[in-house]
Write a protein that holds these residues in place. Sequence first.
Motif, PDB file in Angstrom:
ATOM      1  N   ARG A 179     -64.146 -41.079  13.849  1.00  0.00           N
ATOM      2  CA  ARG A 179     -63.297 -40.503  13.494  1.00  0.00           C
ATOM      3  C   ARG A 179     -62.700 -41.381  12.548  1.00  0.00           C
ATOM      4  NH1 ARG A 179     -59.367 -36.194  15.979  1.00  0.00           N
ATOM      5  NH2 ARG A 179     -60.820 -35.157  16.216  1.00  0.00           N
ATOM      6  N   SER A 180     -61.804 -42.368  13.170  1.00  0.00           N
ATOM      7  CA  SER A 180     -61.361 -43.546  12.002  1.00  0.00           C
ATOM      8  C   SER A 180     -61.634 -44.837  13.252  1.00  0.00           C
ATOM      9  CB  SER A 180     -60.134 -43.552  11.997  1.00  0.00           C
ATOM     10  OG  SER A 180     -58.889 -43.778  13.165  1.00  0.00           O
ATOM     11  N   HIS A 181     -61.470 -45.930  13.034  1.00  0.00           N
ATOM     12  CA  HIS A 181     -61.672 -47.690  13.338  1.00  0.00           C
ATOM     13  C   HIS A 181     -60.596 -48.173  12.866  1.00  0.00           C
ATOM     14  CE1 HIS A 181     -63.490 -49.555   9.819  1.00  0.00           C
ATOM     15  NE2 HIS A 181     -64.026 -47.669   9.429  1.00  0.00           N
ATOM     16  N   PRO A 182     -60.268 -49.196  13.269  1.00  0.00           N
ATOM     17  CA  PRO A 182     -59.541 -50.691  12.903  1.00  0.00           C
ATOM     18  C   PRO A 182     -59.663 -51.225  12.072  1.00  0.00           C
ATOM     19  CG  PRO A 182     -60.020 -50.674  15.622  1.00  0.00           C
ATOM     20  CD  PRO A 182     -61.132 -49.876  15.282  1.00  0.00           C
ATOM     21  N   SER A 183     -58.797 -51.698  11.033  1.00  0.00           N
ATOM     22  CA  SER A 183     -59.467 -53.057  10.355  1.00  0.00           C
ATOM     23  C   SER A 183     -60.060 -53.731  11.245  1.00  0.00           C
ATOM     24  CB  SER A 183     -58.324 -52.900   9.392  1.00  0.00           C
ATOM     25  OG  SER A 183     -57.063 -53.523   9.839  1.00  0.00           O
ATOM     26  N   GLY A 184     -61.283 -54.214  10.343  1.00  0.00           N
ATOM     27  CA  GLY A 184     -61.756 -55.243  10.565  1.00  0.00           C
ATOM     28  C   GLY A 184     -63.107 -55.277  12.194  1.00  0.00           C
ATOM     29  N   TRP A 185     -63.034 -53.806  12.118  1.00  0.00           N
ATOM     30  CA  TRP A 185     -63.953 -53.503  13.088  1.00  0.00           C
ATOM     31  C   TRP A 185     -65.364 -53.801  12.958  1.00  0.00           C
ATOM     32  CZ3 TRP A 185     -64.183 -51.586  17.723  1.00  0.00           C
ATOM     33  CH2 TRP A 185     -65.362 -50.457  18.361  1.00  0.00           C
ATOM     34  N   THR A 186     -65.654 -54.221  13.709  1.00  0.00           N
ATOM     35  CA  THR A 186     -67.481 -54.710  13.866  1.00  0.00           C
ATOM     36  C   THR A 186     -67.624 -53.447  14.275  1.00  0.00           C
ATOM     37  OG1 THR A 186     -67.463 -56.758  15.303  1.00  0.00           O
ATOM     38  CG2 THR A 186     -66.544 -57.268  13.170  1.00  0.00           C
ATOM     39  N   GLY A 187     -67.830 -53.165  14.989  1.00  0.00           N
ATOM     40  CA  GLY A 187     -68.614 -51.716  15.503  1.00  0.00           C
ATOM     41  C   GLY A 187     -69.589 -50.623  15.309  1.00  0.00           C
ATOM     42  N   HIS A 188     -69.844 -50.159  15.861  1.00  0.00           N
ATOM     43  CA  HIS A 188     -70.916 -48.981  14.996  1.00  0.00           C
ATOM     44  C   HIS A 188     -69.391 -48.062  14.503  1.00  0.00           C
ATOM     45  CE1 HIS A 188     -74.724 -50.400  15.767  1.00  0.00           C
ATOM     46  NE2 HIS A 188     -74.301 -50.621  17.384  1.00  0.00           N
ATOM     47  N   THR A 189     -70.012 -46.826  13.504  1.00  0.00           N
ATOM     48  CA  THR A 189     -68.816 -46.200  13.386  1.00  0.00           C
ATOM     49  C   THR A 189     -69.850 -44.659  12.848  1.00  0.00           C
ATOM     50  OG1 THR A 189     -68.861 -46.637  10.690  1.00  0.00           O
ATOM     51  CG2 THR A 189     -67.074 -47.724  12.385  1.00  0.00           C
ATOM     52  N   GLY A 190     -69.027 -43.626  13.276  1.00  0.00           N
ATOM     53  CA  GLY A 190     -70.276 -42.718  13.139  1.00  0.00           C
ATOM     54  C   GLY A 190     -70.507 -42.021  14.387  1.00  0.00           C
ATOM     55  N   ARG A 191     -71.159 -40.532  13.843  1.00  0.00           N
ATOM     56  CA  ARG A 191     -71.461 -39.845  15.053  1.00  0.00           C
ATOM     57  C   ARG A 191     -72.678 -40.154  15.301  1.00  0.00           C
ATOM     58  NH1 ARG A 191     -69.035 -35.527  16.550  1.00  0.00           N
ATOM     59  NH2 ARG A 191     -67.630 -34.357  15.047  1.00  0.00           N
ATOM     60  N   LEU A 192     -73.359 -40.840  16.627  1.00  0.00           N
ATOM     61  CA  LEU A 192     -74.547 -40.347  16.990  1.00  0.00           C
ATOM     62  C   LEU A 192     -75.896 -40.519  16.065  1.00  0.00           C
ATOM     63  CD1 LEU A 192     -75.904 -42.531  19.373  1.00  0.00           C
ATOM     64  CD2 LEU A 192     -76.633 -39.360  20.616  1.00  0.00           C
ATOM     65  N   SER A 193     -76.264 -41.338  15.673  1.00  0.00           N
ATOM     66  CA  SER A 193     -77.674 -41.952  14.696  1.00  0.00           C
ATOM     67  C   SER A 193     -78.971 -41.463  15.415  1.00  0.00           C
ATOM     68  CB  SER A 193     -77.440 -41.642  13.816  1.00  0.00           C
ATOM     69  OG  SER A 193     -77.313 -43.244  13.873  1.00  0.00           O
ATOM     70  N   GLN A 194     -79.916 -40.623  15.218  1.00  0.00           N
ATOM     71  CA  GLN A 194     -81.491 -41.609  15.162  1.00  0.00           C
ATOM     72  C   GLN A 194     -81.155 -42.919  15.484  1.00  0.00           C
ATOM     73  OE1 GLN A 194     -83.250 -39.762  18.119  1.00  0.00           O
ATOM     74  NE2 GLN A 194     -84.318 -41.418  18.111  1.00  0.00           N
ATOM     75  N   ALA A 195     -80.631 -43.042  13.971  1.00  0.00           N
ATOM     76  CA  ALA A 195     -81.283 -45.409  14.121  1.00  0.00           C
ATOM     77  C   ALA A 195     -80.553 -46.238  15.427  1.00  0.00           C
ATOM     78  CB  ALA A 195     -80.696 -44.976  12.375  1.00  0.00           C
ATOM     79  N   LEU A 196     -79.163 -45.598  15.727  1.00  0.00           N
ATOM     80  CA  LEU A 196     -78.256 -45.662  16.671  1.00  0.00           C
ATOM     81  C   LEU A 196     -78.545 -46.156  17.856  1.00  0.00           C
ATOM     82  CD1 LEU A 196     -75.835 -47.267  18.122  1.00  0.00           C
ATOM     83  CD2 LEU A 196     -74.678 -45.429  17.233  1.00  0.00           C
ATOM     84  N   LEU A 197     -79.877 -44.721  18.177  1.00  0.00           N
ATOM     85  CA  LEU A 197     -80.215 -44.486  19.784  1.00  0.00           C
ATOM     86  C   LEU A 197     -81.139 -45.536  19.786  1.00  0.00           C
ATOM     87  CD1 LEU A 197     -79.682 -42.553  22.058  1.00  0.00           C
ATOM     88  CD2 LEU A 197     -80.810 -41.044  20.983  1.00  0.00           C
ATOM     89  N   ALA A 198     -81.958 -45.823  18.702  1.00  0.00           N
ATOM     90  CA  ALA A 198     -83.308 -46.521  18.898  1.00  0.00           C
ATOM     91  C   ALA A 198     -83.278 -48.398  18.720  1.00  0.00           C
ATOM     92  CB  ALA A 198     -83.956 -46.680  17.202  1.00  0.00           C
ATOM     93  N   GLU A 199     -81.497 -48.055  18.106  1.00  0.00           N
ATOM     94  CA  GLU A 199     -81.161 -49.347  18.677  1.00  0.00           C
ATOM     95  C   GLU A 199     -80.802 -49.412  19.805  1.00  0.00           C
ATOM     96  OE1 GLU A 199     -78.382 -50.978  15.556  1.00  0.00           O
ATOM     97  OE2 GLU A 199     -77.559 -52.460  16.262  1.00  0.00           O
ATOM     98  N   ALA A 200     -79.653 -48.645  20.150  1.00  0.00           N
ATOM     99  CA  ALA A 200     -79.427 -49.185  21.616  1.00  0.00           C
ATOM    100  C   ALA A 200     -80.237 -48.942  23.037  1.00  0.00           C
ATOM    101  CB  ALA A 200     -78.255 -48.517  21.598  1.00  0.00           C
ATOM    102  N   ALA A 201     -80.800 -47.495  22.571  1.00  0.00           N
ATOM    103  CA  ALA A 201     -82.124 -47.297  24.126  1.00  0.00           C
ATOM    104  C   ALA A 201     -82.883 -48.468  24.652  1.00  0.00           C
ATOM    105  CB  ALA A 201     -82.490 -45.616  23.836  1.00  0.00           C
TER     106      ALA A 201
END
Lengths: 86, 247
Positions: free
Chosen positions: B179-201
């Motif tokens: 939903r929202s993230h702190p300024s300077g947040w360097t982590g991931h944002t947004g709902r789970l995507s296939q790209a993120l899944l492929a990166e994390a799994a």
Amino acid sequence: MDALDGNAIGGLLIDVFGTEMTAARSTCATCGDSRPVAELVVYRQAPGTVVRCRTCGSVLMVFVRAHGAIGTDLTGLASLSQPDRP
Amino acid sequence: METTAVRGRLTWQVATVTSVTPETGSVVTITLDPPDWLGHRAGQHLDVRLTADDGYTAERSYSIASAPGEQVAITVERLEGGEVSPYLTEDLRAGDELELRGPIGGYFVWEPADGGPLILLAGGSGVVPLRAILRHRRRSGSEVPARLLYSARTLPDVIYRGELDQGHDGAQVIYTLTRSHPSGWTGHTGRLSQALLAEAAWAAEANPLAFICGPTSFVETAAAGLVDLGYRPERVKTERFGATGGR
């Protein structure tokens, strides 16, 4: 109403079957889909619980609590297989 | 039924609440002292029953937040308009009594012998049973590699953040804020995507074991995504709690 899954009715299934059943494998009598009870689609609305096939949506199991008893309808299931050593 | 009664595993019992600790603005962890508890497995849950003065009862199922061998604890998110969670999160105090039965469940459970590598995917309060698994992994000295991908609305909504950020003996924690993230947040944002899944799994060749817990849509996306990545369906365990975070 939100759908849950079979994990949420582990307690109810112990009431009915006398043992843990979420890891048991179910087979849908309509489409033949086979998967653990934990993965089935569950709607809970007191006094009844309806369990549906995740693939075709057919009703597999119905449980109704009334007058101190649980009525159970399993006609939508082709089989329910419990692992020998859960 | 007789066997169950003899085991004493699913008789309703009255537990004493020993603490209620806020985790986030809408989430508390409740530690419990049930008189008859034969121990639980990581990932199991328990049923809570509230009875009103007029005899009306409401039952809910909550994941156990603690590892086997630790004191029984549940973590509860307050749902607006809920029948049970507002009482548990706002009114319940240490010393109160709470009717429960458990432990329950034999599917969404992890034992060190089940191996890994472990990929744990949490949507919101779906992190609760996965935290029990992470704690069990640490306490049992398991050297199975573990990774938690945790989707939360905002950083303050992250449950157990202090504990997760300390690391669990090498377990990696990856957040995505939807939903929202702190300024300077360097982590991931947004709902789970296939790209993120492929990166994390973990790569499917490692025969990973996946546990996914969260709202139905999150679980469906994650489970289908892992199978697309080549995961064996029987190594992808799922638990859905509807759209709202309660069960």
